[in-house]
Design a protein around this motif. Sequence first.
Motif, short mmCIF file in Angstrom:
data_model
loop_
_atom_site.label_atom_id
_atom_site.label_comp_id
_atom_site.label_asym_id
_atom_site.label_seq_id
_atom_site.Cartn_x
_atom_site.Cartn_y
_atom_site.Cartn_z
N THR A 199 -21.69 -30.10 -16.41
CA THR A 199 -20.96 -30.70 -15.83
C THR A 199 -19.83 -29.96 -15.20
N SER B 276 -30.84 -26.68 -23.51
CA SER B 276 -32.12 -26.99 -24.30
C SER B 276 -33.08 -25.77 -24.52
N GLY C 61 -21.55 -27.02 -20.36
CA GLY C 61 -22.45 -27.99 -20.87
C GLY C 61 -23.33 -27.10 -21.90
N THR C 62 -24.66 -27.66 -22.01
CA THR C 62 -25.48 -27.19 -23.02
C THR C 62 -26.96 -26.88 -22.73
N ASN D 236 -34.24 -26.89 -20.12
CA ASN D 236 -33.35 -27.51 -19.52
C ASN D 236 -31.90 -27.36 -19.55
N MET D 237 -31.00 -27.90 -18.83
CA MET D 237 -29.55 -27.48 -18.91
C MET D 237 -28.90 -28.97 -18.47
N SER D 238 -27.82 -28.99 -19.56
CA SER D 238 -27.19 -30.49 -19.28
C SER D 238 -25.76 -29.76 -18.70
#
Length: 418
Positions: free
Chosen positions: A324, A359, A356-357, A320-322
């Motif tokens: 902004t 996962s 962002g980051t 997944n990706m978080s």
Amino acid sequence: MIHSLFLINSSGDIFLEKHWKSVVSRSVCDYFFEAQERATEAENVPPVIPTPHHYLLSVYRHKIFFVAVIQTEVPPLFVIEFLHRVVDTFQDYFGVCSEPVIKDNVVVVYEVLEEMLDNGFPLATESNILKELIKPPTILRTVVNTITGSTNVGDQLPTGQLSVVPWRRTGVKYTNNEAYFDVIEEIDAIIDKSGSTVTAEIQGVIDACVKLTGMPDLTLSFMNPRLLDDVSFHPCVRFKRWESERILSFIPPDGNFRLLSYHVSAQNLVAIPVYVKHNISFRDSSSLGRFEITVGPKQTMGKTIEGVMVTSQMPKGVLNMSLTPSQGTHTFDPVTKMLSWDVGKINPQKLPSLKGTMSLQAGASKPDENPTINLQFKIQQLAISGLKVNRLDMYGEKYKPFKGIKYMTKAGKFQVRT
């Protein structure tokens, strides 16, 4: 020449077939389906597929495969150009070229195809000539045909068909005389990790919409015609004049048509209008990765870049990706691993960025390579090659027409490696 034509939708169903010489069995398309399975994307299906007794030539447009079946040796580009002309004709007749529209107008489709090829050889491919032979469908005409049992086939042969300018009908009359030209350039490029250009080329077209009374003779000249390389003309263009003076001289068809298409492949002539700053990193021991990209304008002559869309196929190890975005909206599909960022317009004072980051799968090894970034964009009123129309003159008629030139640059296959 062309024996048969099959129309195949994206799910692999043959929804229309037309035969000109003898009926070719649908089973010949099995070779096409095999090639389609091997290709990762629809655009990657080979345009020419040899089979034991036939050749299959195809184009993919509007989520439909147009597959021509031939039995003898012919220039493949000749057939492919004809297939593109078929698609353009359908679009001109029905407004859009899609499976539902073709099914709804199947009678007109068969009538048009019957006129476009005669015993497998191209005959009438000009849209305005075809519209005199087969009238475009309207709601009123459809109702009348249903009640009376008549067809859309015209009563007489088109007036232009027997003249020296078969692309233009005689006796054309307009209250508003106008000639508009669109110079549209599509830039294909691969940019490497450091921002250097690996390969870049421009595919350009000049589309015309000419609505002029009588039989006008037009000349179109350019500021810098030497830029044009590998040029393909509409049959109306006098080629000798172009060779000697680099001026386009022609009696135009009535309505919409493509005047010429060209190719600019010299790397020093291709300006790259956008740049992407990127920092995408995966750590060996960590289950997190860093993702940062910024998009900015470059060599746009002060024009605004709009309709910017960034897509990237992430590695399988990304769960997944978080992220902004500083502007626009983004989506990430955890199943297909496709990241999409709809940026919109680029403001040079405040460059859009996405940070962002990521996962990553626990215990999974670091991906072998970083993802590539694909860009889509549009720049109005700019031809990125620097091509400029000098003047448009008209001879043979006494009235003064409205004239207009519009420029647009858009991204084709524009890829940035990270």
